[in-house]
Design a protein around this motif. Structure first.
Motif, mmCIF file in Angstrom:
data_model
loop_
_atom_site.group_PDB
_atom_site.id
_atom_site.type_symbol
_atom_site.label_atom_id
_atom_site.label_comp_id
_atom_site.label_asym_id
_atom_site.label_seq_id
_atom_site.Cartn_x
_atom_site.Cartn_y
_atom_site.Cartn_z
ATOM 1 N N ARG A 105 33.234 40.892 41.922
ATOM 2 C CA ARG A 105 33.889 40.380 42.973
ATOM 3 C C ARG A 105 33.455 39.210 43.745
ATOM 4 O O ARG A 105 34.154 38.460 44.623
ATOM 5 C CB ARG A 105 33.883 41.579 44.046
ATOM 6 N N ILE B 281 31.677 38.937 46.056
ATOM 7 C CA ILE B 281 31.855 39.293 47.461
ATOM 8 C C ILE B 281 31.000 38.340 48.232
ATOM 9 O O ILE B 281 31.409 38.072 49.651
ATOM 10 C CB ILE B 281 31.606 40.491 47.697
ATOM 11 N N ALA C 93 36.443 35.217 42.182
ATOM 12 C CA ALA C 93 36.208 36.310 40.992
ATOM 13 C C ALA C 93 36.979 36.198 39.901
ATOM 14 O O ALA C 93 37.613 37.295 39.206
ATOM 15 C CB ALA C 93 36.535 37.636 41.758
#
Ligand code: NQM
Length: 351
Positions: free
Chosen positions: A46, A48, A54
């Protein structure tokens, strides 16, 4: 304390990436790559904890410096930051991110712009080859807005025409690195070609697909992905690329007859994910395979006569037009394509 580094986030063609001036990054490559992984948020599916999107198409880096070479404006090093692995590789070039290089160099005052249009010659460090790019610069300022559209990007933007010269054998040393127009790997006929990007071209039917499938459908086809990776690992060695386990080349392009009036249709793995469209130099390599009489693409390609060929390469979200110039021996001497780019964010990235 995370370190701030000046960075511009740009869309280049159908990709997005972080653009840096070389002097702003650590000179030590291990330190540089540590920083790039951290700022993208890799390894993590991801991303993140970073700015990466991603997806391999939005986890890219361009490093630019003023060139010291004669008749060259800037040098461009492309780096692919893997999403789910701690890998940063310079083993491939990227013609999409290339579209952002000239606007970035002008914005950062590495080169001065004309009032109207500015032509920029770029040395592509990954393949040691040249590209010439034109950017709209009214009053010497980059204009990103315009009427050009490219498939895979909504809306329109200012046209950035790109011409590549002599891209044969960019990474593999020869247009046909195995010495053949076709080879057999795992019982499948393949064409291993490098006209700017190493690509393995395979007839889609030979991989058990029609070539009309969506990116999502192909990415769910585990059997297909396993077969492609087995062929890729063997092709990498045959194409002088060595062990390609942790490299993003060669790309795997499955071809089928064009459905929308183009020359050929493609579904391309780059190499683990399926491309939403096709890479720029990837498309140049596929277009070149189309003109080789014994290649896997030739019999299904719709080819026009003449030494200058306008070739529409179809892909999952539309098409990309490649203009291939051939010499009297039918060898490609240059290729032209149209891209657009856009500055999305300018500031400091922390990692
Ligand atoms: O082939 C994706 C992209 C690319 C590369 C990839 C590219 C090219 O769409 O020149 O542009 O094949 O990894 O950005």
């Amino acid at each position: 304390m995370y370190k701030p580094v000046r960075c511009m986030w740009m869309r280049g063609g159908t990709s997005k990436g972080a653009f840096f001036i070389a002097d702003d990054l650590p000179t030590d490559i291990i330190e540089r790559d540590k920083f790039l992984l951290k700022m993208m948020g890799s390894p993590d599916e991801r991303q993140i904890d970073g700015i990466g999107g991603a997806d391999p198409l939005t986890s890219k880096v361009a490093i630019i410096r003023k060139s010291t070479k004669k008749n060259v404006d800037v040098d461009y090093l492309f780096l692919q930051v893997f999403v789910d692995k701690a890998v940063v590789t310079d083993a491939q070039n990227c013609g999409n991110i290339l579209a952002g290089v000239a606007p970035f160099a002008i914005e950062r005052d590495l080169i001065s712009a004309n009032d109207g249009e500015t032509q920029v010659t770029i040395f592509m460090e990954n393949t040691q080859q040249l590209a010439t790019v034109k950017v709209a610069t009214p009053k010497g300022i980059v204009n990103y807005q315009g009427e050009a559209s490219i498939d895979g990007v909504p809306g329109t933007a200012s046209a950035i025409p790109i011409t590549f010269k002599d891209t044969m054998g960019s990474s593999c040393g020869a247009l046909l690195p195995t010495g053949n127009q076709k080879d057999m790997i795992d019982g499948v006929t393949v064409t291993c070609i490098d006209n700017g990007m190493p690509v393995v071209v395979i007839n889609a039917l030979d991989m058990g697909i029609s070539g009309n499938e969506s990116r999502e459908a192909l990415e769910q086809n585990e059997r297909l992905k396993k077969r492609l990776e087995s062929i890729r690992l063997q092709a990498g060695k045959m194409m002088n690329l060595g062990d390609v386990t942790h490299k993003s080349v060669p790309k795997m392009s499955m071809v089928s007859p064009a459905k929308h009036g183009g020359v050929i249709a493609t579904r391309t793995f780059i190499p683990k994910r399926c491309h939403t469209s096709i890479g720029v130099l990837g498309a140049v390599s596929v277009a070149t395979a189309c003109i080789l009489p014994q290649s896997t693409a030739f019999t299904i390609a719709n080819l026009a006569e003449g030494q200058s060929k306008t070739m529409s390469i179809e892909h999952p979200t539309g098409e990309m037009t490649v203009i291939l110039e051939l010499n009297s021996q039918n060898e490609p001497i240059n290729a032209a394509i149209l891209r657009t780019a856009r500055k999305l964010f300018d500031g400091y990235v922390f990692a």
